[in-house]
Every structure is written in structure tokens, then in C-alpha cells.
Design a protein around this motif. Structure first.
Motif, PDB file in Angstrom:
ATOM      1  N   ILE A  13       0.854  -1.189   0.000  1.00 60.72           N
ATOM      2  CA  ILE A  13       0.000   0.000   0.000  1.00 60.72           C
ATOM      3  C   ILE A  13       0.892   1.242   0.000  1.00 60.72           C
ATOM      4  N   GLY A  14       0.647   2.125  -0.959  1.00 59.94           N
ATOM      5  CA  GLY A  14       1.441   3.340  -1.107  1.00 59.94           C
ATOM      6  C   GLY A  14       1.032   4.425  -0.127  1.00 59.94           C
ATOM      7  N   PRO A  15       1.704   5.547  -0.164  1.00 61.67           N
ATOM      8  CA  PRO A  15       1.448   6.634   0.784  1.00 61.67           C
ATOM      9  C   PRO A  15       0.066   7.267   0.646  1.00 61.67           C
ATOM     10  N   LEU A  16      -0.535   7.128  -0.513  1.00 60.15           N
ATOM     11  CA  LEU A  16      -1.868   7.691  -0.732  1.00 60.15           C
ATOM     12  C   LEU A  16      -2.960   6.626  -0.675  1.00 60.15           C
ATOM     13  N   GLY A  17      -2.600   5.409  -0.235  1.00 62.14           N
ATOM     14  CA  GLY A  17      -3.567   4.335  -0.089  1.00 62.14           C
ATOM     15  C   GLY A  17      -3.748   3.472  -1.323  1.00 62.14           C
ATOM     16  N   GLU A  18      -3.005   3.753  -2.371  1.00 62.97           N
ATOM     17  CA  GLU A  18      -3.113   2.989  -3.609  1.00 62.97           C
ATOM     18  C   GLU A  18      -2.124   1.830  -3.590  1.00 62.97           C
ATOM     19  N   PRO A  19      -2.419   0.749  -4.321  1.00 59.48           N
ATOM     20  CA  PRO A  19      -1.467  -0.365  -4.382  1.00 59.48           C
ATOM     21  C   PRO A  19      -0.228   0.030  -5.198  1.00 59.48           C
ATOM     22  N   LEU A  20       0.924  -0.328  -4.688  1.00 61.27           N
ATOM     23  CA  LEU A  20       2.189  -0.073  -5.376  1.00 61.27           C
ATOM     24  C   LEU A  20       2.804  -1.395  -5.791  1.00 61.27           C
ATOM     25  N   THR A  21       3.252  -1.478  -7.017  1.00 58.58           N
ATOM     26  CA  THR A  21       3.998  -2.633  -7.497  1.00 58.58           C
ATOM     27  C   THR A  21       5.344  -2.126  -7.992  1.00 58.58           C
ATOM     28  N   ILE A  22       6.236  -3.039  -8.330  1.00 60.67           N
ATOM     29  CA  ILE A  22       7.537  -2.647  -8.890  1.00 60.67           C
ATOM     30  C   ILE A  22       7.333  -1.783 -10.130  1.00 60.67           C
ATOM     31  N   ASP A  23       6.364  -2.156 -10.963  1.00 61.32           N
ATOM     32  CA  ASP A  23       6.116  -1.430 -12.212  1.00 61.32           C
ATOM     33  C   ASP A  23       5.525  -0.041 -11.993  1.00 61.32           C
ATOM     34  N   SER A  24       4.830   0.165 -10.869  1.00 62.59           N
ATOM     35  CA  SER A  24       4.214   1.467 -10.632  1.00 62.59           C
ATOM     36  C   SER A  24       5.125   2.422  -9.860  1.00 62.59           C
ATOM     37  N   LEU A  25       6.291   1.940  -9.431  1.00 62.44           N
ATOM     38  CA  LEU A  25       7.253   2.808  -8.763  1.00 62.44           C
ATOM     39  C   LEU A  25       7.845   3.787  -9.776  1.00 62.44           C
ATOM     40  N   PRO A  26       8.425   4.883  -9.286  1.00 58.54           N
ATOM     41  CA  PRO A  26       9.075   5.810 -10.230  1.00 58.54           C
ATOM     42  C   PRO A  26      10.138   5.074 -11.049  1.00 58.54           C
ATOM     43  N   PRO A  27      10.307   5.462 -12.310  1.00 61.31           N
ATOM     44  CA  PRO A  27      11.304   4.784 -13.147  1.00 61.31           C
ATOM     45  C   PRO A  27      12.732   5.018 -12.619  1.00 61.31           C
ATOM     46  N   PRO A  28      13.639   4.095 -12.883  1.00 55.43           N
ATOM     47  CA  PRO A  28      15.022   4.249 -12.415  1.00 55.43           C
ATOM     48  C   PRO A  28      15.705   5.514 -12.921  1.00 55.43           C
ATOM     49  N   SER A  29      15.224   6.064 -14.004  1.00 58.17           N
ATOM     50  CA  SER A  29      15.832   7.280 -14.576  1.00 58.17           C
ATOM     51  C   SER A  29      15.339   8.566 -13.910  1.00 58.17           C
TER      52      SER A  29
END
Length: 99
Positions: A13-29
Motif C-alpha cells: 500500500i502506497g502513501p496515498l492508499g493505492e497499491p504499489l507494485t515494482i512497475d508502478s514505482l518511479p522509473p530508475p531514470s
């Protein structure tokens, strides 16, 4: 046997209550770190989605930089990550420690 394996969740669960996955994290760049992105990375580590070492390598962060994000979230929530308010929250926390 199972307790020796490192099992990572597929989402947290992300900081705003949404589900976070590896793909939804900020890009490495990512080079522009807004409050939400910092908070998402901290939530990913706190939830076990990534380790601190993986985050530091993925985003080219120092351990100290990431640790400062974690401290800011622990002390003041997402607002503690605002660059313009760091000194205010630091002073507030130090005053609270005195009492």
C-alpha cells in the motif's frame, strides 16, 4: 525450509492508499524527486517490495539520502519530505525531544 526463503510481496500500500507494485514505482531514470515519489519509494521499502540496497542501486541514491527520506516520513509524514520545509520540521522535532 520456507522461513529461509526471502518472500517479497507483489504489491504494497502506497502513501496515498493505492497499491504499489515494482512497475508502478518511479522509473530508475527519475531525477526530479517530488514528495509523492519519495514517499512511494519509502513505502516500497517499508512494505518489503524492495530492499534499501535495491533502492539505492536502482535510483543511484546514497544510503544517507534514503535514510533521510525515511526519517522525514517517520517524523512528519509526507509533508516532512518537502524540501522547502525541511528546516521547519527538523526544528519542530528537536523541540519535541526537549520536552
Amino acid at each position: 525450509m520456507i522461513e529461509n526463503q526471502k518472500i517479497k510481496p507483489s504489491q504494497v500500500i502506497g502513501p496515498l492508499g493505492e497499491p504499489l507494485t515494482i512497475d508502478s514505482l518511479p522509473p530508475p531514470s527519475t531525477t526530479r524527486w517530488v514528495v509523492r515519489r519519495k514517499a512511494e519509494v519509502v513505502a516500497a521499502v517499508n512494505g518489503g517490495l524492495l530492499t534499501i540496497d535495491e533502492v539505492c542501486e536502482r535510483y543511484s541514491l546514497t544510503l544517507e539520502e534514503f535514510a533521510s527520506w525515511q526519517r522525514a516520513v517517520d517524523r512528519s509524514g509526507m509533508q516532512g519530505l518537502r524540501v522547502t520545509r525541511i528546516q521547519h520540521y527538523r526544528d519542530l522535532y528537536e523541540r519535541q525531544l526537549k520536552f
